[in-house]
Design an enzyme around this catalytic site. Structure first.
Site, PDB file in Angstrom:
ATOM      1  N   GLY A   1       0.831  -1.205   0.000  1.00  0.00           N
ATOM      2  CA  GLY A   1       0.000   0.000   0.000  1.00  0.00           C
ATOM      3  C   GLY A   1       0.861   1.248   0.000  1.00  0.00           C
TER       4      GLY A   1
ATOM      5  CG  PHE B   1      -2.381   9.663   3.391  1.00  0.00           C
ATOM      6  CD1 PHE B   1      -1.740  10.857   3.134  1.00  0.00           C
ATOM      7  CD2 PHE B   1      -3.664   9.482   2.903  1.00  0.00           C
ATOM      8  CE1 PHE B   1      -2.355  11.855   2.399  1.00  0.00           C
ATOM      9  CE2 PHE B   1      -4.302  10.474   2.168  1.00  0.00           C
ATOM     10  CZ  PHE B   1      -3.640  11.665   1.919  1.00  0.00           C
TER      11      PHE B   1
ATOM     12  CD  GLU C   1     -14.299  18.162   2.800  1.00  0.00           C
ATOM     13  OE1 GLU C   1     -13.597  18.908   3.490  1.00  0.00           O
ATOM     14  OE2 GLU C   1     -13.843  17.191   2.205  1.00  0.00           O
TER      15      GLU C   1
ATOM     16  CG  ASP D   1      -8.195   4.468   6.733  1.00  0.00           C
ATOM     17  OD1 ASP D   1      -7.798   5.241   7.630  1.00  0.00           O
ATOM     18  OD2 ASP D   1      -8.843   4.854   5.739  1.00  0.00           O
TER      19      ASP D   1
ATOM     20  CD  GLN E   1      -1.327  14.619  10.118  1.00  0.00           C
ATOM     21  OE1 GLN E   1      -0.453  14.101  10.793  1.00  0.00           O
ATOM     22  NE2 GLN E   1      -1.057  15.385   9.081  1.00  0.00           N
TER      23      GLN E   1
END
Ligand SMILES: Cc1cc2nc3c(=O)[nH]c(=O)nc-3n(C[C@H](O)[C@H](O)[C@H](O)COP(=O)(O)OP(=O)(O)OC[C@H]3O[C@@H](n4cnc5c(N)ncnc54)[C@H](O)[C@@H]3O)c2cc1C
Length: 436
Positions: free
Chosen positions: A10, A13, A174, A303, A319
């Protein structure tokens, strides 16, 4: 002596932060991802609403790591892990389940949509997780306006111009705000038979308020802002049914040809691959050093990991993934070079933000709570800072300024990857698009 082999699965992030932490590590690092790009998911909604192009929020992984000679990037899908033989199985276009051996393994495989047991909703309410999803949503939204303009029967305009977002977390809020701005600014003067500003945008959630993780006052400010933009916010009821003609909520049918799922997420199957304990959501329970119990050589971050701090699991945000990825990298580095290992992982919460339409955001960081233009400036600065390369930062910055002052968007193309004829947006199926 051969160098230790580190596999990172992966390049989101968490995985990318881990790879960068090995800059000076004497090891052979293999970074495997099923896509060739690192994706900045927080701006996916801007691709879906045509503000940005796909290439403005994603960068080829090998280009980001081109100067880090100890990392080899492999395009392939990991299908399993053998904890005992210490290898992962990788499938690519040519070969299936090829074993690749490791001494250390970092799993950073993220999450996908969850339809809370209603997988049948997916056909009619695609989610927003990948670039292909965002392009498909953009195609669908823009096609709805084209179909309405071509439609002689004004009775059908209402269905075509009703857009429903299921899930009033940050992504739904959003997206709803951005859609409201799209129909009232960019598209305003371009159609002759329909008025794009008459479009109905409905945001639905079973929760009693929008932006659940934020404080109540910020949640109220976001809802008020959405309503000012013309978004209908329907809270307190779950969606009972989604089909090609719309949704059923609280016994009422809302007809629509465009429903987008912005609700739950489910972790990757890393827990099943490892056959280890997971939490109720399926995330791998990791220890204080983000390793899997009984396997000091296997790390799970982001996650797909469940890490408890002060009795609560950490949230699924970028984060957390970045800090855990960096931490796993530092810990493995210290083991390899024999330096002092870092103490247990601690999350440093820098706060949360969500943007609601043009020039308005909510920001929460410890006791600081701000809403409005200042929060929006902070949101823009922070998001620019976290984009993967300086060229992305520059192009996104210029695009935002241009869109802010002119209302014009970066990419309003309907790209049908299946042929030259216009795709049928009204069928309710997710358009089969792929990123070229
Ligand atoms: C629409 C949206 C908006 C968001 N907005 C925000 C926000 O504003 N702020 C915030 O903090 N967070 C936000 N998030 C959440 C944030 O993006 C995630 O928490 C973060 O991406 C998690 O990082 P990760 O490394 O765990 O996984 P990801 O970044 O998802 O990376 C996982 C990587 O693993 C790869 N992969 C998965 N399975 C395999 C496999 N079997 N084989 C090979 N490769 C695989 C994927 O291709 C991907 O590159 C948002 C998420 C979404 C979807």
């Amino acid at each position: 002596m051969p160098q230790p082999r580190i596999i990172i699965v992966g390049a989101g992030f968490g995985g990318l932060a881990a790879a960068k932490a090995f800059k000076n590590t004497p090891a052979e690092i293999t970074l495997i991802d099923r896509t060739n790009h690192h994706l900045f998911q927080p701006l996916l909604y801007q691709v879906a609403t045509a503000v940005l192009t796909p290439s403005q929020i994603a960068t080829p992984i090998r280009s980001i790591l081109r100067n880090q000679k100890n990392v080899t990037v492999i395009l392939g899908e990991v299908t399993g892990v053998d904890n005992d033989k210490k290898c992962v199985f990788v499938t690519d276009a040519d070969r299936e389940n090829v074993p690749i051996a490791y001494d250390y393994l970092i799993l950073a495989t993220g999450a996908t949509h969850s339809y809370f047991g209603h997988n049948e909703f997916e056909t009619f309410a695609p989610g927003l997780k990948s670039l292909a999803d965002a392009e498909a949503a953009r195609n669908k939204i823009l096609q709805a306006f084209e179909l309405a303009e071509a439609e002689d029967d004004p009775a059908r305009h209402r269905d075509l111009l009703t857009f429903i977002l299921v899930g009033a977390g940050p992504t739904g809020v959003e997206m709803a705000g951005a859609l409201a701005v799209l129909v009232r600014t960019s598209l305003k003067s371009e159609f002759r038979r329909i008025d794009p500003a008459s479009a109905r945008i409905v945001l639905v959630d079973m929760a009693p308020r929008v932006l659940g993780p934020f404080s109540e006052d910020l949640s109220k400010a976001a809802k008020a802002r959405l309503e000012k933009l013309g978004v209908e916010v329907r809270l307190g009821h779950s969606v009972d049914q989604i089909d090609a003609d719309g949704i059923m909520v609280a016994g009422e049918r809302i007809a629509s040809k465009t429903v987008i799922w912005t609700a739950g997420v489910a972790p990757s199957p890393a827990g099943k691959w490892l056959k280890v304990e997971t939490d109720r959501a399926g995330r791998v329970r990791v220890q204080k050093d983000v390793t899997v119990p009984g396997h000091p050589e296997i790390f799970v971050v982001g996650d797909t990991a469940s890490f408890e701090e002060n009795g609560k699991p950490l949230p699924g945000v970028a984060q957390v993934a970045m800090q855990q990825g960096r931490y796993a990298g530092k810990l493995i580095h210290s083991r390899i070079v024999g330096s002092t290992p870092p103490g247990p992982f601690r999350y440093f919460d820098k706060g949360s933000m969500a943007v609601v339409g043009k020039g308005f955001a909510v920001l929460q960081s410890y006791k600081v709570r701000v809403s409005g233009f200042v929060a929006w400036l902070a949101w823009a600065a922070i998001h620019l800072q976290f984009l993967a390369t300086s060229s992305l930062r520059l192009t996104v910055f210029l695009q935002w300024i241009w869109t802010y002052f002119t209302g014009q968007r970066g990419s309003r193309l309907i790209v049908n990857h299946n042929g030259s004829q216009p795709a049928k947006a009204a069928e309710g199926t997710s358009t089969k698009t792929a990123v070229a």
